[in-house]
Design a protein around this motif. Sequence first.
Motif, PDB file in Angstrom:
ATOM      1  N   HIS A  52       0.852  -1.190   0.000  1.00  0.00           N
ATOM      2  CA  HIS A  52       0.000   0.000   0.000  1.00  0.00           C
ATOM      3  C   HIS A  52       0.888   1.240   0.000  1.00  0.00           C
ATOM      4  O   HIS A  52       1.753   1.387   0.866  1.00  0.00           O
ATOM      5  CB  HIS A  52      -0.900   0.028   1.237  1.00  0.00           C
ATOM      6  N   ARG A  53       0.642   2.112  -0.954  1.00  0.00           N
ATOM      7  CA  ARG A  53       1.377   3.370  -1.057  1.00  0.00           C
ATOM      8  C   ARG A  53       0.341   4.498  -1.028  1.00  0.00           C
ATOM      9  O   ARG A  53      -0.602   4.504  -1.822  1.00  0.00           O
ATOM     10  CB  ARG A  53       2.193   3.423  -2.340  1.00  0.00           C
ATOM     11  N   LEU A  54       0.550   5.473  -0.132  1.00  0.00           N
ATOM     12  CA  LEU A  54      -0.400   6.559   0.015  1.00  0.00           C
ATOM     13  C   LEU A  54       0.302   7.904  -0.127  1.00  0.00           C
ATOM     14  O   LEU A  54       1.446   8.063   0.312  1.00  0.00           O
ATOM     15  CB  LEU A  54      -1.081   6.509   1.395  1.00  0.00           C
ATOM     16  N   PHE A  55      -0.400   8.855  -0.736  1.00  0.00           N
ATOM     17  CA  PHE A  55       0.101  10.220  -0.839  1.00  0.00           C
ATOM     18  C   PHE A  55      -1.060  11.164  -0.568  1.00  0.00           C
ATOM     19  O   PHE A  55      -2.007  11.235  -1.359  1.00  0.00           O
ATOM     20  CB  PHE A  55       0.691  10.472  -2.218  1.00  0.00           C
ATOM     21  N   VAL A  56      -1.018  11.867   0.556  1.00  0.00           N
ATOM     22  CA  VAL A  56      -2.026  12.872   0.891  1.00  0.00           C
ATOM     23  C   VAL A  56      -1.411  14.239   0.625  1.00  0.00           C
ATOM     24  O   VAL A  56      -0.417  14.622   1.251  1.00  0.00           O
ATOM     25  CB  VAL A  56      -2.484  12.753   2.353  1.00  0.00           C
ATOM     26  N   GLN A  90       2.194 -13.813   8.348  1.00  0.00           N
ATOM     27  CA  GLN A  90       2.516 -15.149   8.812  1.00  0.00           C
ATOM     28  C   GLN A  90       2.938 -16.008   7.620  1.00  0.00           C
ATOM     29  O   GLN A  90       2.440 -15.854   6.517  1.00  0.00           O
ATOM     30  CB  GLN A  90       1.325 -15.790   9.520  1.00  0.00           C
ATOM     31  N   GLY A  91       3.898 -16.883   7.854  1.00  0.00           N
ATOM     32  CA  GLY A  91       4.338 -17.792   6.804  1.00  0.00           C
ATOM     33  C   GLY A  91       5.600 -17.327   6.105  1.00  0.00           C
ATOM     34  O   GLY A  91       5.919 -16.132   6.077  1.00  0.00           O
ATOM     35  N   GLU A  92       6.320 -18.272   5.530  1.00  0.00           N
ATOM     36  CA  GLU A  92       7.591 -17.997   4.873  1.00  0.00           C
ATOM     37  C   GLU A  92       7.414 -17.044   3.694  1.00  0.00           C
ATOM     38  O   GLU A  92       6.548 -17.232   2.838  1.00  0.00           O
ATOM     39  CB  GLU A  92       8.211 -19.309   4.389  1.00  0.00           C
ATOM     40  N   LYS A  93       8.226 -15.998   3.668  1.00  0.00           N
ATOM     41  CA  LYS A  93       8.274 -14.996   2.595  1.00  0.00           C
ATOM     42  C   LYS A  93       6.986 -14.195   2.450  1.00  0.00           C
ATOM     43  O   LYS A  93       6.727 -13.622   1.378  1.00  0.00           O
ATOM     44  CB  LYS A  93       8.667 -15.647   1.271  1.00  0.00           C
ATOM     45  N   ALA A  94       6.183 -14.125   3.494  1.00  0.00           N
ATOM     46  CA  ALA A  94       5.080 -13.161   3.487  1.00  0.00           C
ATOM     47  C   ALA A  94       5.692 -11.766   3.568  1.00  0.00           C
ATOM     48  O   ALA A  94       6.576 -11.511   4.375  1.00  0.00           O
ATOM     49  CB  ALA A  94       4.159 -13.405   4.668  1.00  0.00           C
ATOM     50  N   HIS A  95       5.226 -10.857   2.715  1.00  0.00           N
ATOM     51  CA  HIS A  95       5.859  -9.533   2.621  1.00  0.00           C
ATOM     52  C   HIS A  95       4.782  -8.463   2.511  1.00  0.00           C
ATOM     53  O   HIS A  95       3.893  -8.539   1.661  1.00  0.00           O
ATOM     54  CB  HIS A  95       6.766  -9.476   1.387  1.00  0.00           C
ATOM     55  N   THR A  96       4.857  -7.475   3.387  1.00  0.00           N
ATOM     56  CA  THR A  96       3.963  -6.323   3.303  1.00  0.00           C
ATOM     57  C   THR A  96       4.788  -5.049   3.192  1.00  0.00           C
ATOM     58  O   THR A  96       5.888  -4.954   3.740  1.00  0.00           O
ATOM     59  CB  THR A  96       3.031  -6.225   4.527  1.00  0.00           C
ATOM     60  N   VAL A  97       4.234  -4.083   2.485  1.00  0.00           N
ATOM     61  CA  VAL A  97       4.885  -2.787   2.298  1.00  0.00           C
ATOM     62  C   VAL A  97       3.850  -1.702   2.539  1.00  0.00           C
ATOM     63  O   VAL A  97       2.729  -1.765   2.012  1.00  0.00           O
ATOM     64  CB  VAL A  97       5.460  -2.640   0.877  1.00  0.00           C
ATOM     65  N   TRP A  98       4.223  -0.722   3.342  1.00  0.00           N
ATOM     66  CA  TRP A  98       3.366   0.454   3.548  1.00  0.00           C
ATOM     67  C   TRP A  98       4.236   1.697   3.409  1.00  0.00           C
ATOM     68  O   TRP A  98       5.231   1.859   4.114  1.00  0.00           O
ATOM     69  CB  TRP A  98       2.724   0.424   4.934  1.00  0.00           C
ATOM     70  N   ASP A 121       7.893  -3.907   5.540  1.00  0.00           N
ATOM     71  CA  ASP A 121       8.555  -2.628   5.301  1.00  0.00           C
ATOM     72  C   ASP A 121       7.555  -1.510   5.525  1.00  0.00           C
ATOM     73  O   ASP A 121       6.439  -1.543   4.982  1.00  0.00           O
ATOM     74  CB  ASP A 121       9.098  -2.566   3.870  1.00  0.00           C
ATOM     75  N   SER A 122       7.952  -0.530   6.327  1.00  0.00           N
ATOM     76  CA  SER A 122       7.062   0.573   6.663  1.00  0.00           C
ATOM     77  C   SER A 122       7.846   1.879   6.606  1.00  0.00           C
ATOM     78  O   SER A 122       8.832   2.038   7.326  1.00  0.00           O
ATOM     79  CB  SER A 122       6.476   0.367   8.065  1.00  0.00           C
ATOM     80  N   VAL A 123       7.395   2.806   5.731  1.00  0.00           N
ATOM     81  CA  VAL A 123       8.152   4.043   5.504  1.00  0.00           C
ATOM     82  C   VAL A 123       7.195   5.235   5.523  1.00  0.00           C
ATOM     83  O   VAL A 123       6.541   5.521   4.520  1.00  0.00           O
ATOM     84  CB  VAL A 123       8.913   4.005   4.163  1.00  0.00           C
ATOM     85  N   PRO A 124       7.095   5.954   6.648  1.00  0.00           N
ATOM     86  CA  PRO A 124       6.312   7.192   6.663  1.00  0.00           C
ATOM     87  C   PRO A 124       7.180   8.383   6.257  1.00  0.00           C
ATOM     88  O   PRO A 124       8.352   8.464   6.632  1.00  0.00           O
ATOM     89  CB  PRO A 124       5.879   7.298   8.129  1.00  0.00           C
ATOM     90  N   ASN A 125       6.607   9.284   5.471  1.00  0.00           N
ATOM     91  CA  ASN A 125       7.331  10.483   5.025  1.00  0.00           C
ATOM     92  C   ASN A 125       6.436  11.707   5.186  1.00  0.00           C
ATOM     93  O   ASN A 125       5.232  11.645   4.902  1.00  0.00           O
ATOM     94  CB  ASN A 125       7.742  10.367   3.556  1.00  0.00           C
TER      95      ASN A 125
END
Length: 389
Positions: A243-247, A265-273, A304-308
């Motif tokens: 999920h990528r957000l731009f306000v 959960q589980g091998e190679k589960a990957h989330t990005v925010w 991976d979580s990156v707030p800007n």
Amino acid sequence: MTAEVLENALEKVESHLHPEGSFDVDAHEVPTGREEIWRFTPLKRLRDVHKDAALDGSSFKVEADLADGVTAQSVAAADSRRGTSGFIPLDRISARAWEAATSVYEVDIPEDAVVEGASTIRLTGTGTDHATAAHLLVRAGRFSKATVVVVYSGSATWAENIEVVVEDGADLTFVTVQDWDDDAVHVVSQRARIGRDAALKHVAVTFGGDVVRSDSTADYAGPGGSYEGLGLYFADAGQHIEHRLFVDHTAPRTKSHVVYKGALQGEKAHTVWIGNVLIRKVAEGIETYEENRNLVLSDGCQADSVPNLEIETGEIEGAGHASATARFDDEQLFYLRSRGVSEKEAQRLVVHGFFNDVIRKIDVPEIEEKLLTTVEAELAKNVLREAAL
């Protein structure tokens, strides 16, 4: 598209956090994975929709259950109102989907209408071999109030653009539920424009799919607008959810509040925010806060979580962000276990508590029970099964 709409759409986004857009596919180079906006995405699993795969698939069906007063119809792209949100493709897939889409599915809430109950659009994919280009436009007329839910299921390779237009004084809740089968690929770009004193609650729920990548942008057409972004996601073994957000605070006295929560959960589960907020010089007196929380339930996962946050004026009411990724809270588990709760039940209660505050904020009874049931089913795939062994 009118000249005024086109002029608005072509207005350059000044933030370095967002690329300059273009309707020209050739203006967007084929991503390699080294670009900032693509560095987390598994390009090899996109079935070449980011390159040159044909976007002419038709293996899907659409069903609409509309509340009184709400209308929905498929309109030829040339005759549609697409672009009224100021939408402009910011990447190659979005530009390709704009070029290839032959129709636009338009959902319309009339001015002054206060609509009871949710209007639900159900899209069911029936195959992944041929990628499909889609375009959805949701418009809430002035001073209206309504809820629109879009549910995705089945198997598909889906490249999509979504526009949400909330006119002056309107109040819209817009929910997308990604309940795809395990083989689905969905890449979607969303653009929301919020009018003067209008309110948009934008909800993204993602459970299914092999790769799901959502890029959402919101800006303001006048002062007093409010944006609430809520997200809930659950990634299993091998699944990629991004999920990528731009306000973009483009007007004074506007508000934005974003809360996304995910579990892995589980091998190679990957989330990005990726949470990007830009406060422009004209946006005095604004308030903004963004938050992302991730709960890691097993080994082999990556979040991976990156707030800007970019601020161009000091005349603001408040701005901030928070991000955290952690495993089960040992103190919470110990507290429950010490009072006779089994390990399996303790873990279940902790996860449900983690998600429940977001589910309550969604405040759409038609899907609340479904979300709780889905969380339970996701837990049963791994965490609760392992605890029972």
